[in-house]
Design a protein around this motif. Structure first.
Motif, PDB file in Angstrom:
ATOM      1  N   TRP A 130      50.556  60.091  23.798  1.00 38.00           N
ATOM      2  CA  TRP A 130      50.392  58.861  22.866  1.00 38.00           C
ATOM      3  C   TRP A 130      48.563  59.040  21.874  1.00 38.00           C
ATOM      4  O   TRP A 130      47.881  58.645  21.732  1.00 38.00           O
ATOM      5  CB  TRP A 130      50.235  57.674  23.408  1.00 38.00           C
ATOM      6  CG  TRP A 130      51.399  57.365  22.919  1.00 38.00           C
ATOM      7  CD1 TRP A 130      53.011  57.277  24.081  1.00 38.00           C
ATOM      8  CD2 TRP A 130      52.998  58.039  22.188  1.00 38.00           C
ATOM      9  NE1 TRP A 130      54.031  56.945  24.104  1.00 38.00           N
ATOM     10  CE2 TRP A 130      54.102  57.899  22.208  1.00 38.00           C
ATOM     11  CE3 TRP A 130      53.323  58.315  20.812  1.00 38.00           C
ATOM     12  CZ2 TRP A 130      55.790  58.060  21.512  1.00 38.00           C
ATOM     13  CZ3 TRP A 130      54.175  58.231  19.744  1.00 38.00           C
ATOM     14  CH2 TRP A 130      55.785  58.198  20.585  1.00 38.00           C
ATOM     15  N   LYS A 167      56.271  61.452  17.378  1.00 36.61           N
ATOM     16  CA  LYS A 167      55.323  61.300  16.517  1.00 36.61           C
ATOM     17  C   LYS A 167      54.925  61.525  15.856  1.00 36.61           C
ATOM     18  O   LYS A 167      54.248  62.468  16.380  1.00 36.61           O
ATOM     19  CB  LYS A 167      54.932  59.600  16.140  1.00 36.61           C
ATOM     20  CG  LYS A 167      55.815  58.521  15.963  1.00 36.61           C
ATOM     21  CD  LYS A 167      54.868  57.464  15.425  1.00 36.61           C
ATOM     22  CE  LYS A 167      56.015  56.136  15.673  1.00 36.61           C
ATOM     23  NZ  LYS A 167      55.487  54.633  15.066  1.00 36.61           N
ATOM     24  N   TRP A 203      48.666  57.045  12.094  1.00 35.15           N
ATOM     25  CA  TRP A 203      50.448  57.906  12.006  1.00 35.15           C
ATOM     26  C   TRP A 203      51.409  57.373  11.684  1.00 35.15           C
ATOM     27  O   TRP A 203      51.549  56.330  10.486  1.00 35.15           O
ATOM     28  CB  TRP A 203      50.265  55.922  13.176  1.00 35.15           C
ATOM     29  CG  TRP A 203      50.191  56.530  15.345  1.00 35.15           C
ATOM     30  CD1 TRP A 203      48.869  56.264  15.314  1.00 35.15           C
ATOM     31  CD2 TRP A 203      49.997  58.102  15.572  1.00 35.15           C
ATOM     32  NE1 TRP A 203      48.003  56.875  16.126  1.00 35.15           N
ATOM     33  CE2 TRP A 203      48.980  58.002  16.833  1.00 35.15           C
ATOM     34  CE3 TRP A 203      50.991  58.496  16.380  1.00 35.15           C
ATOM     35  CZ2 TRP A 203      48.925  58.195  18.262  1.00 35.15           C
ATOM     36  CZ3 TRP A 203      50.549  58.981  17.670  1.00 35.15           C
ATOM     37  CH2 TRP A 203      49.775  59.447  18.193  1.00 35.15           C
ATOM     38  N   ASN A 259      59.297  54.969  17.248  1.00 29.64           N
ATOM     39  CA  ASN A 259      59.132  55.817  17.733  1.00 29.64           C
ATOM     40  C   ASN A 259      60.402  56.842  17.600  1.00 29.64           C
ATOM     41  O   ASN A 259      61.477  56.277  17.266  1.00 29.64           O
ATOM     42  CB  ASN A 259      58.839  56.308  19.202  1.00 29.64           C
ATOM     43  CG  ASN A 259      57.329  55.357  19.249  1.00 29.64           C
ATOM     44  OD1 ASN A 259      57.019  55.045  18.151  1.00 29.64           O
ATOM     45  ND2 ASN A 259      57.355  55.210  20.168  1.00 29.64           N
TER      46      ASN A 259
HETATM   47  C1  NOJ Z   1      50.811  55.139  18.596  1.00 23.69           C
HETATM   48  C2  NOJ Z   1      51.837  55.021  17.643  1.00 23.69           C
HETATM   49  O1  NOJ Z   1      51.684  54.919  16.388  1.00 23.69           O
HETATM   50  C3  NOJ Z   1      53.340  54.290  18.268  1.00 23.69           C
HETATM   51  O2  NOJ Z   1      54.655  54.644  17.757  1.00 23.69           O
HETATM   52  C4  NOJ Z   1      53.273  54.188  19.956  1.00 23.69           C
HETATM   53  O3  NOJ Z   1      54.443  53.805  20.387  1.00 23.69           O
HETATM   54  C5  NOJ Z   1      52.084  54.139  20.415  1.00 23.69           C
HETATM   55  N1  NOJ Z   1      51.327  55.184  20.047  1.00 23.69           N
HETATM   56  C6  NOJ Z   1      51.558  53.907  21.995  1.00 23.69           C
HETATM   57  O4  NOJ Z   1      50.909  53.806  22.573  1.00 23.69           O
END
Ligand code: NOJ
Ligand code: NOJ
Ligand code: CA
Length: 716
Positions: A647, A682, A694, A699
């Motif tokens: 992430w 993602k 994002w 997710n």
């Molecule tokens: C950012 C993403 O948008 C999200 O979907 C993900 O779960 C988190 N990062 C995790 O920290």
């Protein structure tokens, strides 16, 4: 000589290992000749060896009964088979030609079965081995599997490793046009059974995207390289086939792999390939990412540092040719490349420098003196990395690289062991085996101008000082020279072969001003006794919990200490003062600094960023539709495993591709991920300033396959 006589014994017996002694009197210091201790694990660390590259067909015909019949065979024609084979190589090991030369590893041309057709445009047979037909069978013109086993046995009993060239990118030349009967249409066989060809490919095992124009990285990967039928590694069949094929060769005793055309295969698929190799048998693996003279690329270094394989050192090789062969640059340019490569490679000492190969004009030219070749060999063999010498360079073979007339791949002209080149290679191969400054040391410039390069290699308490003057006429006064060599007098390791002399180092580490004559190379060496743990090399540099990792260096001590990956201890399999073999620990996937702590608690400096993958890897193609971007923005992939960057947008995979297999606004990438795992992922968009957007919503989830390949496609 008997097969169980080691190369080191032979060198000693012939007095070649201590060639510097010829020059010296009492009280001089020399690199001591040592017998390399037997490897305790497959040898991933080749830094104390010299690789000798053989085009098998062009080395020696040791068995005329396996030569092709008819038009494939014509020793007078450079595009036909000449009859060279594995038995020929065996003979040249047995008679001492290769052992006395100091060869520590043989890199042989692709050993597997190739097409039997002749290329109509070049009137060329597949003597070179790059036109695969069945990667699980031997090329019958080089020998049977039994003959291959003999080669491996004889090599091993002479302390020579066997590296094969392997070609996972493609089979053989094919046309886009169906039914025109062009050569073998790229036909692929699986241990004798027909799989598919370019005209008959219902399962899509080949890519049918036309030939690359080399315009982008993506274009070079997903289209054919020079009309060579491109294997689609995103299909489970091809993925498994290639991994099974390499495993088969590893089981036949292969110790190293040169991977063809790595610029033209999905980089993250190659990580899955390497993980398969390393967890089966960790062997030295280096790829061919071709760079022309003067060319560099961010992608080149990115691949070198991410893939887990070493590279043929085209930056260094091309520059050394510029400086010593073509006169298009001078030693200041070479030193810049030495510094650039040291900074840009995670581990520059595991790269493979060279001065020529089967895809370049030979180094030696008819109009230059052979001394130029001798000087280049001396520089190459004292450089960082594991040097590779192309067969015949020691005989000063000449010849250009032309598709229709590959004179750079002529049959060996002689096996003369009295050339200066032969003796330069032999002396320096001995020095590499005995003094780790050459294998592991950094490179410091001590005195430099366009013609003169005086550089020092230093590792722990080991030092090698090399002085080169390339000019054919100029003398230079070298003053103010300092060295890390301890005070004393040192004979030239080359025994004066390139006009070198004996040097005295003063108590303050200075060397008195001297006048440095043309076309001279001197090599002075000191093998010290390193007493603090000092890491020289780690291999492989990627693995999974359980992968065997070898740490080379000095001063580890004879009593077992410990090895850390981050803060976790690895299980020690074996421990020597200069080599530790460990099992990578069962910790989470990530990058770990590797350190050695000796029995008395002294910790080494860290080897940075060993990549621990989170278990067995499979390739998965991730596709996202409707991901629209502005100019300067790109789509990346992230997720909840190390392989997807956990992430962290900085570590996200990408930028994704969007031109060949799918087109914008669809983006795709073939990615290594842990096998049989529920993952979340993602896509994200990054702009040139590092701003991140994002995908919205929850997710995506996906269960990765336990083997073969996976495909997942979502809409942004
Ligand atoms: C950012 C993403 O948008 C999200 O979907 C993900 O779960 C988190 N990062 C995790 O920290
Ligand atoms: C690079 C090899 O070294 C060259 O000889 C070959 O023709 C191409 N790759 C394609 O396999
Ligand atoms: Ca033969």
């Amino acid at each position: 000589m008997s097969d169980d006589t080691t190369r080191r014994d032979v060198l000693k017996a012939l007095g070649l290992g201590t060639i510097g002694l010829a020059q010296g009197g009492a009280g001089l210091q020399y690199a001591t000749q040592t017998t390399r201790a037997a490897a305790t694990a497959p040898t991933v660390d080749y830094t104390d060896r010299v690789i000798y590259q053989v085009v098998t067909d062009r080395f020696r015909d040791g068995d005329t009964s396996n030569n092709p019949q008819g038009e494939l065979y014509n020793p007078d024609n450079l595009t036909k088979y000449h009859g060279g084979d594995w038995q020929g190589i065996v003979e040249k090991i047995r008679d001492g030609y290769l052992t006395d030369l100091g060869v520590g590893a043989l890199w042989i041309s692709p050993p597997f079965e190739n097409v039997y057709e002749i290329h109509p445009d070049y009137d060329s047979a597949a003597y070179h081995g790059f036109w695969g037909r069945d990667l699980k069978r031997p090329n019958p013109y080089f020998g049977s599997f039994d003959d291959f086993a003999t080669l491996v046995d004889v090599a091993h009993s002479n302390d020579i490793e066997v590296i094969i060239d392997f070609v996972p990118n493609h089979t053989s030349p094919a046309t886009e046009k169906d039914g025109d009967g062009f050569m073998a249409e790229g036909a692929l066989y699986d241990d004798g059974s027909f799989v598919a060809d370019y005209d008959n490919d219902p399962n899509g095992y080949f890519r049918h995207n036309g030939g690359t124009d080399f315009s982008t990285y993506e274009d070079g990967i997903y289209r054919n390289l020079y009309a060579l039928a491109d294997l689609d590694v995103s299909t489970s069949y091809i993925d498994t086939y290639l991994k099974d094929a390499i495993t088969k060769w590893l089981d036949l005793g292969v110790d190293g792999i040169r991977v063809d055309a790595v610029k033209h295969m999905p980089p993250k698929w190659q990580k899955t390939f390497l993980q398969t190799i390393y967890d089966h048998k960790p062997v030295f693996t280096f790829g061919e990412w071709f760079l022309s003279a003067g060319q560099t690329s961010e992608r080149y270094y990115e691949f070198a540092n991410d893939s887990g394989m070493s590279l043929l050192d085209f930056r260094y090789g091309q520059k050394l040719r510029d400086v010593l062969r073509d006169g298009t640059d001078d030693f200041t340019g070479l030193h810049s490349v030495v510094e650039e490569t040291a900074n840009s490679h995670q581990q520059v000492v595991s790269q493979v420098p060279f001065i020529d190969n089967h895809d370049m004009d030979r180094f030696t030219t008819a109009d230059a003196s052979t001394t130029t070749t001798d000087i280049a060999l001396a520089v190459l063999l004292t450089s960082r990395g594991t040097p590779a010498i192309y067969y015949g360079t020691e005989q000063y073979m000449t010849g250009a690289n032309e598709a229709g007339n590959p004179a750079n791949r002529a049959s060996m002209t002689a096996f003369d062991t009295t050339t200066t080149a032969y003796s330069v290679i032999s002396s320096l191969a001995s020095l590499r085996a005995s003094n780790p400054a050459l294998g592991y040391g950094d490179t410091q410039q001590r005195w430099l101008n366009g013609d003169v390069y005086i550089y020092e290699r230093e590792f722990g308490d080991n030092v090698v000082l090399v002085a080169v003057n390339r000019s054919s006429s100029s003398w230079y006064d070298v003053s103010g020279l300092q060295t890390a060599l301890p005070p004393g007098t040192y004979g030239d390791v080359l025994g004066g072969a390139l006009n070198g002399w004996e040097v005295t180092v003063n108590d303050d580490g200075s060397i008195d001003t001297f006048s440095f004559g043309p076309e001279t190379v001197s090599v002075w060496a000191h093998a010290g006794d390193t007493t603090t743990p000092t890491i020289g090399h780690v291999g492989p540099t990627i693995g999974t919990p359980g992968t065997t990792v070898t740490i080379g260096g000095a001063g580890f001590g004879s009593t077992q200490g410990s090895v850390q990956f981050g803060s976790s201890d690895a299980t020690v399999q074996s421990w020597r003062d200069d080599e530790i073999v460990v099992t990578a620990p069962s910790v989470a996937g990530g990058f770990y600094d590797v350190t050695v702590t000796d029995a008395s608690g002294t910790q080494s400096a860290a080897f940075e960023r060993f990549e621990l993958l989170s278990g067995n890897q499979v390739p998965v193609r991730f596709v996202v539709d409707d991901a629209t971007t502005e100019t300067g923005e790109n789509v990346y992939l992230s997720g909840n495993v190390h392989e997807l960057g956990n992430w962290d947008p900085e570590s996200a995979v990408g930028p994704l591709f969007n031109q060949v297999v799918y087109s914008y606004p669809t983006w795709y990438y073939d990615v290594n991920v842990p096998a049989g795992r529920d993952i979340e992922f993602k896509f994200l968009i990054k702009d040139g300033n590092g701003n991140v957007t994002w995908e919205s919503g929850s997710n995506h989830t996906y269960t990765t396959p336990s083997d073969g390949t996976g495909h997942v496609r979502v809409t942004w």
